[in-house]
Design an enzyme around this catalytic site. Structure first.
Site, mmCIF file in Angstrom:
data_model
loop_
_atom_site.group_PDB
_atom_site.id
_atom_site.type_symbol
_atom_site.label_atom_id
_atom_site.label_comp_id
_atom_site.label_asym_id
_atom_site.label_seq_id
_atom_site.Cartn_x
_atom_site.Cartn_y
_atom_site.Cartn_z
ATOM 1 N N ASP A 35 41.824 119.596 90.562
ATOM 2 C CA ASP A 35 40.365 119.738 90.538
ATOM 3 C C ASP A 35 39.756 118.748 91.519
ATOM 4 O OD1 ASP A 35 37.569 119.220 89.789
ATOM 5 O OD2 ASP A 35 37.977 120.646 88.178
ATOM 6 N N ARG A 93 28.915 127.979 85.979
ATOM 7 C CA ARG A 93 29.539 129.239 85.568
ATOM 8 C C ARG A 93 29.000 129.645 84.192
ATOM 9 N NH1 ARG A 93 34.477 131.769 86.966
ATOM 10 N NH2 ARG A 93 34.850 130.094 88.418
ATOM 11 N N ASP A 110 36.887 116.443 90.069
ATOM 12 C CA ASP A 110 37.395 115.384 89.190
ATOM 13 C C ASP A 110 38.122 114.305 89.985
ATOM 14 O OD1 ASP A 110 36.398 116.372 86.841
ATOM 15 O OD2 ASP A 110 38.235 117.386 86.228
ATOM 16 N N THR A 118 29.362 135.565 81.071
ATOM 17 C CA THR A 118 29.698 136.512 82.158
ATOM 18 C C THR A 118 30.760 135.932 83.092
ATOM 19 O OG1 THR A 118 28.043 135.615 83.656
ATOM 20 C CG2 THR A 118 27.319 137.363 82.161
HETATM 21 N N1 URA Z 1 38.410 124.182 92.201
HETATM 22 C C1 URA Z 1 39.188 123.078 92.328
HETATM 23 O O1 URA Z 1 38.667 121.955 92.383
HETATM 24 N N2 URA Z 1 40.518 123.231 92.414
HETATM 25 C C2 URA Z 1 41.113 124.428 92.384
HETATM 26 O O2 URA Z 1 42.336 124.499 92.484
HETATM 27 C C3 URA Z 1 40.293 125.572 92.250
HETATM 28 C C4 URA Z 1 38.953 125.421 92.155
#
Ligand code: URA
Length: 209
Positions: free
Chosen positions: A200, A104, A203, A108
């Site tokens: 996430d 990302r 993670d 932007t």
């Molecule tokens: N990416 C993720 O890993 N979890 C989310 O909730 C949104 C994007």
């Protein structure tokens, strides 16, 4: 408009509940994501074409069916998509695997491609793009643009949990791409996380934070 298929098989839903649980650790989370991906691969391959062949059983001749050799490709979006690849390969081991990496842009906030490596015959393959989460849809939309730029024609997108915004963004940008999900959640929060989601996915798969 791309169709949305929700795979609500009880085994998928059961395993999904455990990966949503914040107390599920990395090892179990990784195993469950792989298992869900296998079960979803079973469902997503339901419409693969078959052809009739002759076979001799120990008892008699028989006419039976085999896959008619449609070439498949699995395209994980780095990095969380990697967690789904082995589970899919368990069922379709001959599939080729391509990779798309996006980051990302901090200014932007748009996804920018940094790595793309695809099977050389990508235009002939039926591609399944995988990423556990379809949140804003930014990465999935951009990844599929990258594939189309390189000649890909037949693309499906498979994820575990989607937000309505992500589904909408995909349908708008890529109306030719059907979407296969295990759950359609409520919304995104202010940080771009799916609610209730599972946190996430990258993670939790790789034990980073
Ligand atoms: N990416 C993720 O890993 N979890 C989310 O909730 C949104 C994007």
């Amino acid at each position: 408009m791309g169709k949305v298929y929700v795979f609500d098989h009880p085994l998928i839903q059961h395993k999904l509940t455990y990966i949503r649980d914040k107390n599920t650790g990395t090892k179990e989370f990784r195993e469950l994501v792989e298992e869900i991906a296998t079960l979803m691969a079973f469902e997503i391959t339901r419409d693969l074409p078959l052809q009739e062949v002759e076979v001799e059983t120990p008892v008699s001749k028989a006419t039976s069916k085999v896959l008619s050799g449609k070439k498949l490709g699995i395209i994980p979006i780095l990095r969380a998509g990697l967690g789904m690849v082995d589970g899919i390969l368990k069922l379709i081991p001959a599939a080729k695997v391509g990779h798309v990496g996006l980051y990302r842009d901090p200014e932007t906030l748009k996804p920018v491609e940094y790595y793309v490596k695809l099977p050389s015959d990508v235009e002939e393959r039926e591609l399944i793009v995988v990423d556990p989460m379809l949140a804003t849809g930014g990465s999935a939309v951009e990844a599929i643009h990258s594939l189309k730029k390189r000649g890909a024609k037949n693309i499906r997108f498979m994820c575990l949990v989607a937000a309505p915004q992500g589904v909408e963004a995909m349908q708008k940008a890529h109306p030719d791409v059907d979407i296969y999900i295990a759950a359609l959640d409520e919304k995104l929060n202010d940080h771009g996380y799916i609610v209730p989601g599972l946190g996430d996915a990258g993670d939790r798969l790789f034990g980073t934070k």
